[in-house]
Write a protein that holds these residues in place. Structure first.
Motif, PDB file in Angstrom:
ATOM      1  N   UNK A  88       5.541 -10.671   8.656  1.00 26.23           N
ATOM      2  CA  UNK A  88       4.752  -9.797   8.888  1.00 26.23           C
ATOM      3  C   UNK A  88       5.550  -8.751   7.188  1.00 26.23           C
ATOM      4  N   UNK A  89       7.282  -8.622   7.194  1.00 21.91           N
ATOM      5  CA  UNK A  89       7.664  -8.040   6.143  1.00 21.91           C
ATOM      6  C   UNK A  89       7.194  -7.881   4.433  1.00 21.91           C
ATOM      7  N   UNK A  90       7.277  -9.596   4.716  1.00 24.91           N
ATOM      8  CA  UNK A  90       6.542 -10.337   3.526  1.00 24.91           C
ATOM      9  C   UNK A  90       4.783  -9.530   2.967  1.00 24.91           C
ATOM     10  N   UNK A  91       4.276  -9.116   4.787  1.00 25.59           N
ATOM     11  CA  UNK A  91       2.825  -8.331   3.978  1.00 25.59           C
ATOM     12  C   UNK A  91       3.263  -7.252   3.991  1.00 25.59           C
ATOM     13  N   UNK A  92       4.032  -6.311   4.558  1.00 27.23           N
ATOM     14  CA  UNK A  92       4.778  -4.994   4.750  1.00 27.23           C
ATOM     15  C   UNK A  92       5.004  -5.409   3.025  1.00 27.23           C
ATOM     16  N   UNK A  93       5.598  -5.553   2.612  1.00 28.05           N
ATOM     17  CA  UNK A  93       5.559  -5.700   0.846  1.00 28.05           C
ATOM     18  C   UNK A  93       4.864  -6.375  -0.072  1.00 28.05           C
ATOM     19  N   UNK A  94       3.844  -6.188   0.624  1.00 26.16           N
ATOM     20  CA  UNK A  94       2.514  -6.990  -1.111  1.00 26.16           C
ATOM     21  C   UNK A  94       1.670  -5.290  -0.928  1.00 26.16           C
ATOM     22  N   UNK A  95       1.475  -4.548   0.485  1.00 26.34           N
ATOM     23  CA  UNK A  95       0.918  -4.203   0.573  1.00 26.34           C
ATOM     24  C   UNK A  95       1.496  -2.695   0.211  1.00 26.34           C
ATOM     25  N   UNK A  96       2.581  -3.111  -0.248  1.00 23.70           N
ATOM     26  CA  UNK A  96       3.895  -1.755  -1.208  1.00 23.70           C
ATOM     27  C   UNK A  96       3.766  -2.219  -2.418  1.00 23.70           C
ATOM     28  N   UNK A  97       3.598  -3.029  -2.127  1.00 24.06           N
ATOM     29  CA  UNK A  97       3.229  -4.190  -3.970  1.00 24.06           C
ATOM     30  C   UNK A  97       1.720  -3.912  -4.621  1.00 24.06           C
ATOM     31  N   UNK A  98       1.098  -3.643  -4.076  1.00 27.66           N
ATOM     32  CA  UNK A  98      -0.736  -3.739  -4.061  1.00 27.66           C
ATOM     33  C   UNK A  98      -0.777  -1.852  -4.008  1.00 27.66           C
ATOM     34  N   UNK A  99      -0.108  -1.343  -3.622  1.00 30.56           N
ATOM     35  CA  UNK A  99       0.253   0.449  -3.757  1.00 30.56           C
ATOM     36  C   UNK A  99       0.361   0.917  -5.062  1.00 30.56           C
ATOM     37  N   UNK A 100       1.442  -0.105  -5.352  1.00 29.39           N
ATOM     38  CA  UNK A 100       2.441   0.452  -6.950  1.00 29.39           C
ATOM     39  C   UNK A 100       1.349  -0.195  -7.883  1.00 29.39           C
ATOM     40  N   UNK A 101       0.661  -1.166  -8.315  1.00 29.18           N
ATOM     41  CA  UNK A 101      -0.751  -1.107  -8.679  1.00 29.18           C
ATOM     42  C   UNK A 101      -1.421  -0.492  -8.917  1.00 29.18           C
ATOM     43  N   UNK A 102      -1.800   0.394  -7.494  1.00 28.41           N
ATOM     44  CA  UNK A 102      -2.912   1.498  -7.637  1.00 28.41           C
ATOM     45  C   UNK A 102      -2.043   2.540  -8.583  1.00 28.41           C
ATOM     46  N   UNK A 103      -0.860   3.052  -7.832  1.00 31.62           N
ATOM     47  CA  UNK A 103      -0.601   4.177  -8.298  1.00 31.62           C
ATOM     48  C   UNK A 103      -0.543   4.120 -10.044  1.00 31.62           C
ATOM     49  N   UNK A 104      -0.154   2.223 -10.776  1.00 34.32           N
ATOM     50  CA  UNK A 104       0.293   3.148 -11.542  1.00 34.32           C
ATOM     51  C   UNK A 104      -0.730   2.563 -12.534  1.00 34.32           C
ATOM     52  N   UNK A 105      -2.142   2.049 -11.913  1.00 37.37           N
ATOM     53  CA  UNK A 105      -3.189   2.155 -12.476  1.00 37.37           C
ATOM     54  C   UNK A 105      -3.750   3.492 -12.918  1.00 37.37           C
TER      55      UNK A 105
END
Length: 147
Positions: A88-105
């Motif tokens: 579950x924590x890895x899934x949350x971390x992946x969600x955070x990473x996806x949001x980082x990619x979104x904002x970075x883009x």
């Protein structure tokens, strides 16, 4: 483009959220005359935690930034290709990473400043916004860092 002053006002609660999410607790504040001058350093510290860089590992600053940029650029990898089952924590971390990619883009696409229309997303997701902003600055100043 409200600039960094808007970010600085919201820094402490966001940093607490980052530490709570990644470490599971909020470290006691280190208050000294440099605390408020070390804001970008605190963002870098949290970015290292999100990237999975051990906080106990001693590294040269340029090596840290280089590794950080390498890990961040891999955040858009396909989550279906990770080991199953994901914790579950890895899934949350992946969600955070996806949001980082979104904002970075978005930050890259708008030359470092999000338009007003992104304001509600920025307010709702301050944590990935701060980290994406730090990522953008590292890439922008990569030549000055000799990386």
């Amino acid at each position: 483009a409200e600039g960094e002053s808007w970010m600085l006002e919201k820094m402490d609660p966001v940093m607490e959220e980052i530490y709570q999410f990644i470490l599971g607790y909020v470290p006691r504040k280190l208050e000294n005359k440099y605390t408020h001058e070390f804001i970008f350093g605190r963002i870098l510290e949290c970015m290292g935690l999100v990237a999975g860089i051990s906080p106990y590992r001693q590294m040269h600053f340029n090596d840290f930034i280089r590794e950080l940029l390498e890990k961040f650029s891999a955040f858009d990898s396909d989550p279906n290709k990770t080991r199953a089952p994901m914790l579950y924590h890895a899934m949350e971390m992946k969600g955070l990473q996806d949001m980082l990619v979104f904002f970075h883009s978005a930050i890259q696409g708008f030359n470092g400043h999000l338009p007003k229309e992104f304001g509600i997303l920025r307010e709702k997701y301050l944590l990935p916004y701060y980290l994406a902003w730090g990522w953008h600055l590292m890439e922008k100043f990569r030549l000055f860092l000799l990386i």
